[in-house]
Scaffold this active site. Structure first.
Site, PDB file in Angstrom:
ATOM      1  N   VAL A 176       5.519  16.750  -8.482  1.00 61.11           N
ATOM      2  CA  VAL A 176       6.561  15.833  -8.953  1.00 61.11           C
ATOM      3  C   VAL A 176       7.878  16.568  -9.207  1.00 61.11           C
ATOM      4  O   VAL A 176       8.749  16.085  -9.912  1.00 61.11           O
ATOM      5  CB  VAL A 176       6.137  15.082 -10.236  1.00 61.11           C
ATOM      6  CG1 VAL A 176       5.082  14.047  -9.904  1.00 61.11           C
ATOM      7  CG2 VAL A 176       5.629  16.028 -11.305  1.00 61.11           C
ATOM      8  N   CYS A 177       8.003  17.748  -8.619  1.00 61.38           N
ATOM      9  CA  CYS A 177       9.219  18.533  -8.800  1.00 61.38           C
ATOM     10  C   CYS A 177      10.089  18.432  -7.555  1.00 61.38           C
ATOM     11  O   CYS A 177       9.601  18.577  -6.436  1.00 61.38           O
ATOM     12  CB  CYS A 177       8.868  19.993  -9.058  1.00 61.38           C
ATOM     13  SG  CYS A 177      10.283  20.887  -9.684  1.00 61.38           S
ATOM     14  N   ILE A 178      11.383  18.188  -7.745  1.00 59.57           N
ATOM     15  CA  ILE A 178      12.291  18.090  -6.591  1.00 59.57           C
ATOM     16  C   ILE A 178      13.420  19.118  -6.707  1.00 59.57           C
ATOM     17  O   ILE A 178      14.485  18.961  -6.124  1.00 59.57           O
ATOM     18  CB  ILE A 178      12.864  16.659  -6.448  1.00 59.57           C
ATOM     19  CG1 ILE A 178      13.433  16.144  -7.777  1.00 59.57           C
ATOM     20  CG2 ILE A 178      11.783  15.701  -5.945  1.00 59.57           C
ATOM     21  CD1 ILE A 178      14.156  14.811  -7.668  1.00 59.57           C
ATOM     22  N   THR A 179      13.148  20.197  -7.441  1.00 59.89           N
ATOM     23  CA  THR A 179      14.163  21.242  -7.637  1.00 59.89           C
ATOM     24  C   THR A 179      14.696  21.765  -6.308  1.00 59.89           C
ATOM     25  O   THR A 179      15.900  21.927  -6.129  1.00 59.89           O
ATOM     26  CB  THR A 179      13.575  22.407  -8.466  1.00 59.89           C
ATOM     27  OG1 THR A 179      13.234  21.920  -9.766  1.00 59.89           O
ATOM     28  CG2 THR A 179      14.554  23.553  -8.590  1.00 59.89           C
TER      29      THR A 179
END
EC number: 1.7.1.7
Length: 325
Positions: free
Chosen positions: A172-175
Site C-alpha cells: 500500500v506504499c506509493i513512495t
C-alpha cells in the site's frame, strides 16, 4: 552490485539433517528477549491495535504498536499491568519529545521504541535517538526507515540498537511513484547491501508477499521481518470490514495515506481491500511451519542456518555466477 527482489531469487537446498521439520527452531533474539518467529506485524493502524499487541506479547511474538491517535504512556502502563513487554512507535516532532518527557516524569520505561518515519536517514532521527539514549537509556531503540548502507552506518553510530530497512516496497506504499525514490522492486538487494555494513540487527520492512520471502530476508541479513499485507485482513484486524459482491474484505491502508492522515497532504500511501483470511493465530502457526520447512531445506536446525545456503538469481543469463560453491 546485482539488483534483485524476492521474485528473482531462489534459495538452494542442502542435505537435510532433521527427521521432522518440527525439530527446527524458528526463534530469534532481539533486544535481550527471544521471540517465536523472526516476524513482526507492521506498526500500522489497519494491522495492529492494543488487543492484538497484547495477544502477540502474551504468546511469545514481537510486536510494535502504531503511533496514530494513541496515548503511548497509557499503552505502556496497560502492557506492563498485564505483565507484557511494551513496544511503541514514536515520530520526531515536539509531541513525541513530550511523550518521552512524560515517560521520564512517571518513571516508566518501554522496553522497545521504534522511531518510525518515512525517510529515517535524517538529522531529526539523530536528535531523537540522542534524546532517547539520554532520557531512557534502558530502552532498545529501533530506527528507520532507511535504504542505503550509509544510512545504516549513521543510525548505528548515532546510537540505534537496530535499523529498519525498506523505503516504499510495501503493497500500500506509493513512495516510488510519488517521489521517484525507494527500495520498491529491489528491496531484497537493498537488504543485502545494508546488511553487509550492519553490526546490529536489521528489520526488513516491506515487500513480503509470501512466507518464503521471510526465509529469503533472513538469508540476506534480516534478524526480523516486518509484514503488513499478510497480517492485514484477519478476523481480528482493526481495519474496517467491507462487503463486496458477498465477499468480506478488510480495509488496509498505508500510514502516509490520506485515509490514515485524514487530509490529502504529503500522501505516499493508498488504500486496498484484503480478503478476510481467518484468524491471526492460524496464520502465525502456518508461518512457523513454513519457516521450519525453510530451515530443514537449508540443511540446518536453527533459523540462522538459512544464512549459509547458496542462491540463484532467476531471469538473468548470469544466474550461475551467483552460486557460492
Amino acid at each position: 552490485m546485482e539488483i534483485f527482489d524476492y521474485d528473482n531469487i531462489l534459495l538452494l537446498p542442502r542435505k537435510c539433517r532433521v527427521e521432522s521439520r518440527s525439530e527446527c527452531d524458528t526463534s530469534v533474539e532481539l533486544g535481550g528477549r527471544r521471540f517465536r518467529l523472526p516476524v513482526v506485524p507492521a506498526n500500522m493502524k489497519t494491522v495492529v491495535d492494543e488487543k492484538i499487541c497484547t495477544w502477540l506479547a502474551q504468546n511469545g511474538y514481537f510486536y510494535v504498536m502504531h503511533r496514530f491517535d494513541l496515548d503511548n504512556v497509557q499503552f505502556v502502563k496497560d502492557m506492563h499491568a498485564q505483565g507484557c513487554f511494551a513496544s511503541i512507535s514514536l515520530g520526531v516532532k515536539q509531541p513525541d519529545y513530550d511523550t518521552v518527557d512524560r515517560f521520564v516524569a512517571e518513571g516508566i520505561c518501554p522496553e522497545y521504541i521504534t522511531i518510525d518515519i518515512a525517510h529515517g536517514h535524517a538529522d531529526s532521527v539523530k536528535n531523537m535517538i540522542t534524546y532517547l539514549k539520554a532520557k531512557i537509556p534502558a530502552a532498545f531503540v529501533i530506527a528507520g526507515n532507511v535504504g542505503t548502507p550509509e544510512a545504516v552506518i549513521d543510525l548505528e553510530n548515532w546510537g540505534a540498537d537496530a535499523t529498519k530497512v525498506g523505503i516504499g516496497p510495501g503493497k500500500v506504499c506509493i513512495t516510488k511513484l510519488k517521489t521517484g525514490f525507494g527500495t520498491g522492486g529491489w528491496q531484497l538487494s537493498a537488504l543485502k547491501w545494508c546488511a553487509r555494513v550492519a553490526t546490529k540487527p536489521i528489520i526488513a520492512d516491506g515487500g513480503i508477499r509470501s512466507h518464503g520471502d521471510i526465509a529469503k530476508s533472513v538469508r540476506f541479513g534480516a534478524t526480523m521481518v516486518m509484514v503488513g499485507s499478510l497480517f492485514a485482513g484477519h478476523e481480528e484486524s482493526p481495519g474496517k470490514t467491507v462487503e463486496v459482491d458477498g465477499e468480506l474484505y478488510k480495509e488496509y491502508y498505508g500510514s502516509a495515506s490520506d485515509f490514515n492522515k485524514g487530509e490529502y497532504k504529503h500522501v505516499e500511501g493508498k488504500r486496498i481491500l484484503e480478503p478476510i483470511k481467518g484468524k491471526l493465530a492460524d496464520t502465525l502457526t502456518e508461518m512457523e511451519q513454513d519457516i521450519q520447512s525453510s530451515i530443514s531445506y537449508s540443511g540446518g536446525k536453527k533459523l540462522m542456518d538459512i544464512r549459509k545456503v547458496n542462491y540463484v538469481i532467476l531471469g538473468g543469463d548470469n544466474a550461475g555466477e551467483h552460486l557460492l560453491m
